[in-house]
Write a protein that holds these residues in place. Structure first.
Motif, mmCIF file in Angstrom:
data_model
loop_
_atom_site.group_PDB
_atom_site.id
_atom_site.type_symbol
_atom_site.label_atom_id
_atom_site.label_comp_id
_atom_site.label_asym_id
_atom_site.label_seq_id
_atom_site.Cartn_x
_atom_site.Cartn_y
_atom_site.Cartn_z
ATOM 1 N N THR A 1 -8.516 1.186 -13.219
ATOM 2 C CA THR A 1 -7.477 0.808 -14.419
ATOM 3 C C THR A 1 -6.764 2.241 -14.751
ATOM 4 O O THR A 1 -6.298 2.090 -16.095
ATOM 5 N N ASP A 2 -7.142 3.319 -14.445
ATOM 6 C CA ASP A 2 -7.503 4.539 -15.434
ATOM 7 C C ASP A 2 -5.825 4.304 -15.038
ATOM 8 O O ASP A 2 -5.661 4.488 -13.896
ATOM 9 N N SER A 3 -5.183 5.732 -16.135
ATOM 10 C CA SER A 3 -4.683 6.390 -16.327
ATOM 11 C C SER A 3 -4.158 7.510 -15.176
ATOM 12 O O SER A 3 -3.443 8.065 -14.707
ATOM 13 N N ASP A 4 -6.065 8.433 -15.023
ATOM 14 C CA ASP A 4 -5.857 9.111 -13.848
ATOM 15 C C ASP A 4 -6.058 8.636 -12.190
ATOM 16 O O ASP A 4 -6.665 8.270 -12.157
ATOM 17 N N TRP A 5 -4.431 8.758 -11.647
ATOM 18 C CA TRP A 5 -5.033 8.799 -10.308
ATOM 19 C C TRP A 5 -5.727 8.610 -9.678
ATOM 20 O O TRP A 5 -6.055 8.479 -8.591
ATOM 21 N N ARG A 6 -6.167 9.940 -9.818
ATOM 22 C CA ARG A 6 -7.519 10.695 -9.118
ATOM 23 C C ARG A 6 -8.867 9.649 -9.199
ATOM 24 O O ARG A 6 -9.130 9.877 -8.434
ATOM 25 N N ILE A 7 -8.733 9.048 -11.194
ATOM 26 C CA ILE A 7 -9.920 8.351 -10.725
ATOM 27 C C ILE A 7 -9.676 7.177 -9.915
ATOM 28 O O ILE A 7 -10.616 6.659 -9.411
ATOM 29 N N ARG A 8 -8.647 6.417 -10.429
ATOM 30 C CA ARG A 8 -8.236 5.072 -9.725
ATOM 31 C C ARG A 8 -8.749 5.435 -7.852
ATOM 32 O O ARG A 8 -9.140 4.207 -7.412
ATOM 33 N N CYS A 9 -8.438 6.520 -7.188
ATOM 34 C CA CYS A 9 -8.354 6.321 -6.451
ATOM 35 C C CYS A 9 -10.137 6.727 -5.778
ATOM 36 O O CYS A 9 -11.228 6.340 -4.940
ATOM 37 N N ARG A 10 -10.471 7.473 -6.738
ATOM 38 C CA ARG A 10 -12.252 8.027 -6.109
ATOM 39 C C ARG A 10 -12.806 6.166 -6.493
ATOM 40 O O ARG A 10 -14.083 6.153 -6.012
ATOM 41 N N ALA A 11 -12.729 6.167 -7.740
ATOM 42 C CA ALA A 11 -13.103 3.940 -7.722
ATOM 43 C C ALA A 11 -12.521 3.297 -6.773
ATOM 44 O O ALA A 11 -13.861 2.245 -6.047
ATOM 45 N N LEU A 12 -11.978 2.465 -5.337
ATOM 46 C CA LEU A 12 -11.520 2.508 -4.534
ATOM 47 C C LEU A 12 -12.391 2.940 -3.445
ATOM 48 O O LEU A 12 -12.551 2.452 -3.016
ATOM 49 N N GLU B 1 1.735 5.100 -8.141
ATOM 50 C CA GLU B 1 1.130 6.194 -7.618
ATOM 51 C C GLU B 1 0.883 5.922 -5.123
ATOM 52 O O GLU B 1 0.350 5.081 -5.421
ATOM 53 N N TRP B 2 1.905 6.878 -4.547
ATOM 54 C CA TRP B 2 1.140 6.504 -3.217
ATOM 55 C C TRP B 2 0.035 6.617 -2.744
ATOM 56 O O TRP B 2 -0.387 5.577 -2.203
ATOM 57 N N VAL B 3 -0.445 7.683 -2.925
ATOM 58 C CA VAL B 3 -1.652 8.058 -2.863
ATOM 59 C C VAL B 3 -2.928 6.473 -3.025
ATOM 60 O O VAL B 3 -3.856 6.106 -2.651
ATOM 61 N N VAL B 4 -2.941 6.807 -4.249
ATOM 62 C CA VAL B 4 -3.131 5.303 -4.508
ATOM 63 C C VAL B 4 -3.571 3.461 -3.500
ATOM 64 O O VAL B 4 -4.465 3.257 -3.086
ATOM 65 N N VAL C 1 1.694 5.663 3.464
ATOM 66 C CA VAL C 1 1.673 4.075 3.576
ATOM 67 C C VAL C 1 1.750 2.822 4.189
ATOM 68 O O VAL C 1 1.238 2.285 4.549
ATOM 69 N N ARG C 2 3.025 2.939 4.613
ATOM 70 C CA ARG C 2 2.824 2.445 5.478
ATOM 71 C C ARG C 2 3.398 2.735 7.132
ATOM 72 O O ARG C 2 2.285 1.916 7.406
ATOM 73 N N GLU C 3 2.019 3.213 7.575
ATOM 74 C CA GLU C 3 1.773 4.143 8.552
ATOM 75 C C GLU C 3 -0.025 3.068 8.650
ATOM 76 O O GLU C 3 -0.555 2.402 9.222
ATOM 77 N N ASP C 4 -0.263 3.316 7.388
ATOM 78 C CA ASP C 4 -2.125 3.021 6.897
ATOM 79 C C ASP C 4 -2.452 1.122 7.212
ATOM 80 O O ASP C 4 -2.851 0.413 8.049
ATOM 81 N N ALA C 5 -0.866 0.794 6.657
ATOM 82 C CA ALA C 5 -0.583 -0.637 6.237
ATOM 83 C C ALA C 5 -0.479 -1.076 7.758
ATOM 84 O O ALA C 5 -1.572 -2.421 8.350
ATOM 85 N N LYS C 6 -0.119 0.040 8.920
ATOM 86 C CA LYS C 6 0.058 -0.494 9.874
ATOM 87 C C LYS C 6 -1.051 -0.745 10.754
ATOM 88 O O LYS C 6 -1.563 -1.804 12.036
#
Length: 168
Positions: free
Chosen positions: A76-87, A116-119, A150-155
């Motif tokens: 839940t960090d404010s920085d999307w890069r941190i959220r991605c790395r945590a994921l 953020e779409w990348v998250v 995101v659509r492609e990843d979901a499919k």
């Protein structure tokens, strides 16, 4: 005549330098020279190193309760890069028990609604890595996400899991 050519050459070089500086300055203004895209604050660096250590575990051992709690906070960090790395750390992580796994899935599902779409994309890949088929109802809306990635990843994930959308 020779001094005129020298002056003209000097003026031309100065104009080129001014032009290049102006372009460089304009790029900094366009992207926000102090924005998170280019500026790595000390706070970011500390968080990056913390989550990096958890990423490096790559399933070698289960997350401790303290490490898992930190990951939940970083999701839940404010920085999307941190959220991605945590994921990413969760995706390849190992869990102490079923309860910890379920909390990881639940936290990852929340990330599917990130601004953020990348998250959102990382969250999808994390759910796939966790084989969290129980998340299918939360993944389905992302088939209509504004971002094609995101659509492609979901499919791709739904297809991998053998989910076929039934159309009438």
């Amino acid at each position: 005549m020779s001094w005129k050519i020298k002056i003209l050459t000097l003026v031309t070089i100065v104009m080129i330098i001014v032009f290049i500086f102006t372009l460089y300055w304009a790029q900094g203004q366009k992207h926000g020279a102090g924005s998170d895209q280019w500026h790595l604050s000390p706070e970011y660096m500390v968080k990056r190193d913390l989550v990096g250590a958890l990423e490096d575990l790559r399933g070698k051992r289960p997350f401790s309760q303290q490490e898992f709690g930190l990951l939940q906070k970083l999701l839940t960090d404010s920085d999307w890069r941190i959220r991605c790395r945590a994921l990413d750390a969760l995706r390849y992580g190992k869990f102490q028990n079923q309860e910890q796994y379920e909390k990881a899935v639940k936290a990852t599902i929340k990330c599917l609604e990130d601004k953020e779409w990348v998250v959102r994309s990382y969250a999808l890949r994390t759910l796939a890595g966790l084989s969290a088929k129980e998340a299918i109802p939360f993944i389905l809306p992302l088939l209509n996400d504004p971002k094609p990635e995101v659509r492609e990843d979901a499919k791709t994930i739904l297809k991998k899991w053998g989910y076929e959308e039934r159309r009438k």
